[in-house]
Design an enzyme around this catalytic site. Sequence first.
Site, PDB file in Angstrom:
ATOM      1  N   PHE A 144      -1.039   2.095   4.615  1.00 43.22           N
ATOM      2  CA  PHE A 144      -1.263   1.082   3.138  1.00 43.22           C
ATOM      3  C   PHE A 144       0.101   0.478   3.340  1.00 43.22           C
ATOM      4  CE2 PHE A 144      -4.120   4.616   2.157  1.00 43.22           C
ATOM      5  CZ  PHE A 144      -5.493   3.900   1.083  1.00 43.22           C
ATOM      6  N   ASP A 145       0.035  -0.106   2.790  1.00 44.58           N
ATOM      7  CA  ASP A 145       1.348  -0.965   2.065  1.00 44.58           C
ATOM      8  C   ASP A 145       1.333  -1.129   0.908  1.00 44.58           C
ATOM      9  OD1 ASP A 145       3.123  -4.032   1.612  1.00 44.58           O
ATOM     10  OD2 ASP A 145       1.528  -4.448   0.366  1.00 44.58           O
ATOM     11  N   CYS A 146       2.233  -1.244   0.318  1.00 39.67           N
ATOM     12  CA  CYS A 146       2.666  -0.106  -1.783  1.00 39.67           C
ATOM     13  C   CYS A 146       1.996  -1.427  -2.381  1.00 39.67           C
ATOM     14  CB  CYS A 146       3.418   0.670  -1.797  1.00 39.67           C
ATOM     15  SG  CYS A 146       3.360   1.703  -3.052  1.00 39.67           S
ATOM     16  N   THR A 180      -0.587  -3.499  -3.092  1.00 42.96           N
ATOM     17  CA  THR A 180      -1.974  -3.341  -3.119  1.00 42.96           C
ATOM     18  C   THR A 180      -1.769  -1.921  -3.767  1.00 42.96           C
ATOM     19  OG1 THR A 180      -1.357  -3.602  -0.732  1.00 42.96           O
ATOM     20  CG2 THR A 180      -3.046  -1.734  -1.422  1.00 42.96           C
TER      21      THR A 180
END
Length: 251
Positions: free
Chosen positions: A16-18, A21
């Site tokens: 994941f990008d944080c 997102t």
Amino acid sequence: MKLHAEQLAGFKALTFDCYGTLIDWETGIWDAFQPLFASNGGPDIARKSILEAFAAHESRVQNDAPGLLYPEVLARVHHAVAQALGMKTSTSLDREFSESLPHWPAFPDTAEALRLLKKHYRLVILSNVDRAGFAASNRKLGVEFDAIYTAQDIGSYKPAAANFEYLLNHLNAEFGLQLPEILHTAQSLFHDHLPAQKLGFATAWIDRQRLSESGVWGATAKLNEIPETDFLFLSMAEMASKVAAVKGLAR
């Protein structure tokens, strides 16, 4: 989309990008600019204009100085945005902005979605922040990630290919994961999807800005064309719901 929803069952890890997102960085950024506005008499500046200016200057600073920790990036971006929009700033205002990340909120659907996804996959973070900044955000996310890789660890900022090479190498070394077993999940086409796809990652687009429906780019740098992604969801909740349905069928 290249892949059918049923193929979600074939992945072993979600990376994941944080920010953008899982964490609502646009609200966080907008809120963090309010002290600057107040000190300049409350100028009438649209949220869209501020976010676009942030996107432009953040990309430039990260490209020019990839070794900077993210709080210093934020300080420089705040200073540059203020100058570009004709506002007076100060060292203390720049510093206050640079310390705002722990206050950026999670999207309302994030924690519940991650808890569901954790039942089916390893969950991994690849983020353009420093370790301390992500640790503060992590307390809002409701799960323990299997691995966390930040720009501070890597020495560069996405969209640099080095960040995704680091991700792949570490997932292989630490968990024995191969590229086809990993699904990179992100909002940013600029920071994540384009560079991830160049290295062969499958990608899931969390299109919170509804760019697929002619939405706005916000705090994300613009691309001339929207790249095709393997999966498209408008929220983390939608992705988690689809996974639950697919995993149910897989049983």
